[in-house]
Write a protein that holds these residues in place. Structure first.
Motif, short mmCIF file in Angstrom:
data_model
loop_
_atom_site.label_atom_id
_atom_site.label_comp_id
_atom_site.label_asym_id
_atom_site.label_seq_id
_atom_site.Cartn_x
_atom_site.Cartn_y
_atom_site.Cartn_z
N ALA A 96 -36.99 58.11 70.89
CA ALA A 96 -35.87 59.03 70.68
C ALA A 96 -36.32 60.32 70.04
CB ALA A 96 -34.81 58.37 69.79
N THR A 97 -37.42 60.25 69.30
CA THR A 97 -37.85 61.45 68.57
C THR A 97 -39.14 62.03 69.16
OG1 THR A 97 -38.92 60.03 66.95
CG2 THR A 97 -36.72 60.83 66.40
N MET A 98 -39.43 61.70 70.43
CA MET A 98 -40.58 62.31 71.12
C MET A 98 -40.12 62.92 72.43
SD MET A 98 -44.09 60.64 72.63
CE MET A 98 -45.02 60.53 71.11
N TRP A 99 -40.43 64.18 72.64
CA TRP A 99 -40.14 64.82 73.92
C TRP A 99 -41.44 65.08 74.66
CZ3 TRP A 99 -36.13 69.20 72.39
CH2 TRP A 99 -34.86 68.62 72.26
N TYR A 134 -37.75 74.54 68.27
CA TYR A 134 -36.62 74.00 69.04
C TYR A 134 -36.61 72.47 68.93
CZ TYR A 134 -33.80 72.81 73.16
OH TYR A 134 -32.85 72.29 74.00
N ALA A 138 -33.96 69.85 66.77
CA ALA A 138 -33.25 68.79 67.48
C ALA A 138 -33.59 67.42 66.88
CB ALA A 138 -33.62 68.83 68.97
N GLY A 139 -34.35 67.40 65.80
CA GLY A 139 -34.70 66.13 65.17
C GLY A 139 -35.89 65.45 65.82
N ILE A 140 -36.61 66.19 66.67
CA ILE A 140 -37.78 65.63 67.35
C ILE A 140 -39.00 65.74 66.44
CG2 ILE A 140 -39.34 65.96 69.34
CD1 ILE A 140 -36.49 64.74 69.91
N GLN A 141 -39.82 64.66 66.41
CA GLN A 141 -40.96 64.65 65.49
C GLN A 141 -42.30 64.84 66.18
OE1 GLN A 141 -39.83 60.86 63.85
NE2 GLN A 141 -38.93 61.81 62.04
N ASP A 142 -42.38 64.46 67.46
CA ASP A 142 -43.65 64.60 68.17
C ASP A 142 -43.42 65.07 69.60
OD1 ASP A 142 -45.94 63.15 66.43
OD2 ASP A 142 -44.03 62.12 66.17
N ASP A 183 -47.51 67.08 66.58
CA ASP A 183 -46.35 66.80 65.73
C ASP A 183 -45.57 68.10 65.56
OD1 ASP A 183 -49.05 67.01 64.07
OD2 ASP A 183 -47.48 68.12 63.02
N CYS A 184 -44.28 67.97 65.24
CA CYS A 184 -43.46 69.18 65.03
C CYS A 184 -43.28 69.42 63.54
CB CYS A 184 -42.10 69.02 65.69
SG CYS A 184 -42.15 68.36 67.33
N PRO B 79 -29.47 67.73 70.79
CA PRO B 79 -28.12 67.55 70.25
C PRO B 79 -27.32 68.84 70.39
CG PRO B 79 -29.76 66.66 68.75
CD PRO B 79 -30.51 67.37 69.82
N ILE B 141 -30.54 64.61 61.41
CA ILE B 141 -30.62 64.70 62.86
C ILE B 141 -31.64 63.74 63.48
CG2 ILE B 141 -32.20 66.68 62.91
CD1 ILE B 141 -29.18 66.25 65.16
N SER B 142 -32.80 63.56 62.82
CA SER B 142 -33.82 62.65 63.35
C SER B 142 -33.30 61.21 63.37
CB SER B 142 -35.10 62.71 62.52
OG SER B 142 -35.97 63.65 63.05
N GLN B 145 -30.75 60.73 66.06
CA GLN B 145 -31.41 60.60 67.37
C GLN B 145 -31.80 59.14 67.62
OE1 GLN B 145 -32.21 62.53 69.97
NE2 GLN B 145 -32.59 64.64 69.35
N VAL B 149 -30.12 56.30 70.43
CA VAL B 149 -30.84 55.49 71.41
C VAL B 149 -30.62 54.00 71.13
CG1 VAL B 149 -33.14 54.90 72.30
CG2 VAL B 149 -32.53 57.29 71.91
N ARG B 199 -51.14 59.05 62.44
CA ARG B 199 -49.97 59.51 63.19
C ARG B 199 -49.92 58.89 64.59
NH1 ARG B 199 -45.99 63.73 61.61
NH2 ARG B 199 -44.63 63.72 63.40
N GLU B 210 -38.80 51.00 69.86
CA GLU B 210 -37.69 51.40 70.71
C GLU B 210 -37.64 50.59 72.00
OE1 GLU B 210 -36.74 55.69 71.90
OE2 GLU B 210 -36.84 55.47 69.73
#
Lengths: 284, 233
Positions: A96-99, A134, A138-142, A183-184, B79, B141-142, B145, B149, B199, B210
């Motif tokens: 969910a947190t990777m785009w 961006y 959006a809460g994305i971490q990686d 990573d973001c 979002p 927000i994270s 997210q 899901v 990481r 997930e």
């Protein structure tokens, strides 16, 4: 500056997207020699029909100089479908947190060497900052990103080296392709900003961008004084008023004034004045 | 750490509503709502913490047909803060009514795209000053997210056919890392053992969790053992 175009606003930025698809055709079809589908000079694939988000770099004139595409890894994306070679047939990551970011490209023809504005390096860093921010917002971490070795070197040199790679480097057209992890984090973003000496907010808002494109179009289509005659005092007055107008209300007031005094203009002049006050302004 | 986790709630229809209430409590929201569409099964799911009067009104008026927090948000990958939608006439139509029922028009919708064309939308709303909202959102927000899901995957796998389709496929790297986790190794240890960054271990574990529909690593380990993907430590 960076403009984000997604499924919600893409109907407003059709021409920007077309420019981007043309840039992608030149980069991926031409320079990198990837096996991509190009129609009508544009490179568009199945993932462009899934409402991805595009982070697009524009120069001061509003030309597309860099772009990248983002998709969620929870649903269909390139590594899960067409880049399976890179993953050696393994299942892609899903988070969910990777785009996933793909089709990262920069216009090396329009841009110059060096590090100042309008250079390849500046545009690349600005686009990286824009995409990382961006994602972060959006809460994305990686981010998992499919890149070529040249891009990989650029990232390393720009204080933004991937923290790892997934799968293997595989031949793709004239250059190999690989999947890198970024990573973001604030550290990465500030490192990049430091390297590129970019301190300002890189994003351009939707309305601002629309205004810019409107003005650009107006300037090329019908400059108010296209007859190149010197401006009259009254015209000069309007131009001054328009350029000092700070709010939409003030702008409207000037337009109303032009309307009210319209019998002093030819219909053509009036239309041009009303449509293109901004294009007119830079002639003053 | 207290986590909001569907698997801790009893297997009932109301567990999604309870889950949403817990989301509100933990993330300081007034209300939360989930909508899910599963084209493969031809089903639509909805769960909200709103009062029955608003639910009834919403349905009677057919507001779900025009509600832009559903129709527009699913076209974004990020979002969607409702300030992006508020100028549309459909938004004004829905939220003029919502206002009468005490529902605020300040909110955010998190779109989820699943592997089979399934779409989930988790929304959270809160009545507060714009400044307060702008401070709150980046902090939650994270997590939202991940929870979007989480509830989406749970709802989508609630019928048998979809559950079979949803069989998790983990990469050998993910299995390797999960196997070491089952042996009681910390993320740091695993990174050292496999000569990869801390990481990298973290993102693979996150992905494995997930895929296994788990919110914690021990849960993921348990489930992976349960379906025979890895051996007991």
């Amino acid at each position: 500056m960076i403009l984000v175009v997604d499924g919600l606003n893409r109907h407003l930025f059709g021409e920007v997207l077309d420019d981007m698809f043309e840039l992608r055709a030149r980069v991926f079809g031409g320079r990198l020699g990837w096996d991509v589908n190009i129609e009508d000079g544009k490179e568009i694939d199945q993932f462009d029909h899934l409402d991805p988000a595009y982070v697009i770099g524009l120069d001061d004139e509003g030309n597309v100089v860099a772009a990248v595409r983002a998709l969620q890894t929870t649903g269909p994306h390139m590594l899960s479908d067409v880049f399976s070679d890179i993953l050696c047939g393994e299942a892609p990551m899903r988070s969910a947190t990777m785009w996933e970011s793909t089709r990262f490209c920069v216009d090396t023809q329009r841009l110059t060497r060096g590090k100042e504005k309008n250079s390849v390096s500046y545009a690349t860093c600005e686009l990286m900052i824009g995409s990382l921010e961006y994602c972060r917002n959006a809460g994305i971490q990686d981010i998992i990103t499919v890149i070529d070795p040249v891009m990989n070197r650029v990232l390393k040199r720009s204080n933004c080296a991937p923290y790892d790679y997934v799968g293997q480097t595989v031949p793709m057209g004239k250059v190999p392709a690989m999947a890198a992890l970024l990573d973001c984090s604030e550290e990465r973003i500030s490192g990049l900003r430091e390297f590129a000496d970019i301190r300002h907010d890189v994003f351009i808002e939707e309305e601002e961008a629309l205004e810019m494109f409107e003005a650009k179009k107006a300037a090329t289509l019908s400059p108010a004084n296209r007859d190149h005659k010197p401006l009259t005092d009254l015209e000069k007055y309007f131009v001054e008023q328009m350029s000092s107008a700070k709010t939409e209300e003030e702008r409207q007031a000037v337009l109303k004034l032009i309307e009210a005094l319209s019998d002093t203009f030819t219909p053509e002049q009036k239309t041009a004045l009303l449509q293109t006050p901004r294009a007119f302004a830079h002639e003053a | 750490m207290d986590i909001v986790d569907l698997s801790t709630l009893p297997e009932q229809d109301t567990r999604y509503d309870e889950f949403l209430r817990q989301v509100c409590d933990k993330y300081e929201m007034d209300h939360a709502a989930y909508a899910g569409m599963n084209p493969a099964a031809g089903t639509i799911h909805g769960h909200v913490t709103y009062g029955d009067d608003w639910k009834a009104h919403y349905q009677e008026q057919g507001l779900h047909l025009i509600d832009p927090t559903l129709h527009m948000s699913q076209r974004s990958i990020a979002p969607v803060d409702w300030s992006r939608l508020e100028r549309g006439k459909d938004f004004q139509r829905v939220f003029r009514d919502a206002h009468d029922f005490g529902i605020p028009d300040q909110g955010i919708t998190i779109p989820v795209r699943g592997p089979y064309g399934d779409i989930g939308l988790l929304s959270a709303v809160r009545e507060c000053s714009r400044d307060e909202w702008k401070k709150l959102v980046p902090n939650v927000i994270s997590d939202l997210q991940s929870l979007a899901v989480h509830i989406h995957d749970n709802v989508m796998t609630s019928d048998t056919i979809s559950r079979m389709l949803y069989h998790p496929t983990l990469s050998s790297r993910e299995l390797e890392i999960l196997q070491w986790a089952a042996a009681g190794k910390s993320q740091q240890d695993i990174g050292d053992i496999l000569s990869i960054s801390h990481r990298t271990v973290e993102v693979h574990l996150r992905s494995s969790r997930e895929k296994l529909n788990a919110l914690t690593t021990p849960q993921a380990v348990g489930r992976a053992i349960g379906i025979g993907l890895i051996y007991p430590g």
